[in-house]
Design a protein around this motif. Structure first.
Motif, mmCIF file in Angstrom:
data_model
loop_
_atom_site.group_PDB
_atom_site.id
_atom_site.type_symbol
_atom_site.label_atom_id
_atom_site.label_comp_id
_atom_site.label_asym_id
_atom_site.label_seq_id
_atom_site.Cartn_x
_atom_site.Cartn_y
_atom_site.Cartn_z
ATOM 1 N N UNK A 186 -3.441 -24.278 -35.797
ATOM 2 C CA UNK A 186 -2.085 -24.612 -36.186
ATOM 3 C C UNK A 186 -0.947 -23.998 -35.506
ATOM 4 N N UNK A 187 -0.817 -24.893 -34.300
ATOM 5 C CA UNK A 187 0.309 -24.069 -33.434
ATOM 6 C C UNK A 187 1.746 -24.463 -33.883
ATOM 7 N N UNK A 188 1.848 -25.714 -34.531
ATOM 8 C CA UNK A 188 3.214 -25.734 -34.778
ATOM 9 C C UNK A 188 4.119 -26.533 -33.779
ATOM 10 N N UNK A 189 3.399 -26.862 -32.605
ATOM 11 C CA UNK A 189 3.950 -27.579 -31.542
ATOM 12 C C UNK A 189 3.291 -29.013 -31.623
ATOM 13 N N UNK A 190 4.097 -30.274 -31.998
ATOM 14 C CA UNK A 190 3.953 -31.612 -31.841
ATOM 15 C C UNK A 190 3.546 -32.210 -30.473
#
Lengths: 79, 146, 146, 79
Positions: free
Chosen positions: A41-45
């Motif tokens: 779940x890095x949150x970087x697209x």
């Protein structure tokens, strides 16, 4: 196929490690990114991240090989 | 192999400047990026730089080769710090020697822009309010081909 | 009165650089004009600079004030040599500190252009063929208002 | 009216001096330049020369005063 994935900065902080080994890795860099993103779940697209294999920046459709060292590069802030 | 671009210790700016001496060079332009005590209105105490060293060194060699081909310059030297830095420390040093000043300015400015845009280096800022943040600047996310 | 811009002795570039330290400055851009061993295809051995000191110092104060008003900079330092110089000697040194790099580059480049255009300073080149000539560059004759 | 005229670089070389006193000087900077140019044959036209009085660059129509220090500035080559 087995690859080493490297994480940096906020991505390393979220993953809790600077690198990990991924067994049964998918064939492409983009599929590998999707897999580790789902897990951590890095949150970087993908539109804001770049990918390197070894010492070279490569495209997302690059086909991975056994033993590759794959780095996901979030937005940089050097200089 | 060339001397490394990334430096885990203080950058020796005087030695770097000296290594740019060329009898045919009439102009030297130097850019130094220093750690400043503020960012986006917040007070900064210190910071750390982290890098993907192997990729950063390889891209730096490409940038340097491109600049030598594109601009009429005699010599290029540069270093970027990694590790812990305090306010006023030199984070990045770029020096360009050329026969004339216009290409020296142009190459130096192009190199610092390219370094900030292309190299896998990240800073982690320690703010006066106690928070610590990795910076991932949105503007740096654009992958501009050199 | 400020420290003088014209220097009859070697420019102490390390001390000048140190005098630009500012905790709020993230960027320092330095331009150094060096005596080079060629001009217009001719081999140069050494040179002399002469100046109308009183006017040069006064115009330099005006240029510095203009640059401080026009560009977002923290500090400006500069020196120009007069007297006899050899190849590789520093003829002019300009340093600009600023919070951000764009105004530091812009101010530094504007200052060296203005110094070359506006200040009553002349160089006399000694060529390898034995001739000695005062340079009066046609392009510098244009009186561009600052 | 008496003024001091300063010469630099090639102009000083041609004049054979760095300064001279001009007695019964004309009223304007331009007329003064014409007079000393006629005498020394500088070979610099007024379009390529600038003039300073004291520490200030001034226009060619500047009216001179007794005791002024007037400098004629041929094309510069500093930096």
């Amino acid at each position: 196929m087995r690859v080493t994935v490297l994480y940096f900065a906020r991505m390393a902080e979220i993953a809790g490690c600077a690198n990990e080994i991924v067994e049964k890795a998918p064939a492409s860099a983009s599929a590998l990114f999707d897999r580790v993103s789902d897990r951590h779940g890095f949150g970087f697209g993908r539109e804001s991240v770049r990918v390197a294999v070894g010492d070279r920046m490569v495209g997302w459709d690059t086909v991975l090989r056994d033993g590759d060292e794959v780095a996901f590069i979030p937005p940089v802030s050097g200089g | 192999m060339t001397v490394e671009f990334l430096s885990p210790v203080r950058i020796d700016t005087v030695a770097l400047r000296r290594s740019l001496e060329r009898r045919e060079a009439g102009a030297v332009v130097v850019f130094e990026g220093m750690v400043r005590n503020h960012h986006a209105g917040r007070s900064v105490l210190r910071l750390e730089y982290s890098a993907h060293s192997m990729v950063a060194e390889a891209i730096w060699r490409d940038l340097q080769a491109y600049a030598r081909a594109e601009f009429q310059v005699s010599a290029i030297r540069a270093r970027h710090r990694v590790g812990e830095l305090g306010i006023g420390d030199c984070a990045v040093w770029i020096g360009v020697a050329a026969a004339h000043r216009a290409p020296a300015f142009a190459a130096c400015q192009w190199l610092i822009d390219a370094i900030k845009r292309e190299l896998p280096i990240w800073k982690r800022e320690h703010y006066a309010d106690g928070t610590v943040e990795w910076r991932h600047d949105a503007s740096a996310a654009l992958n501009v081909a050199i």
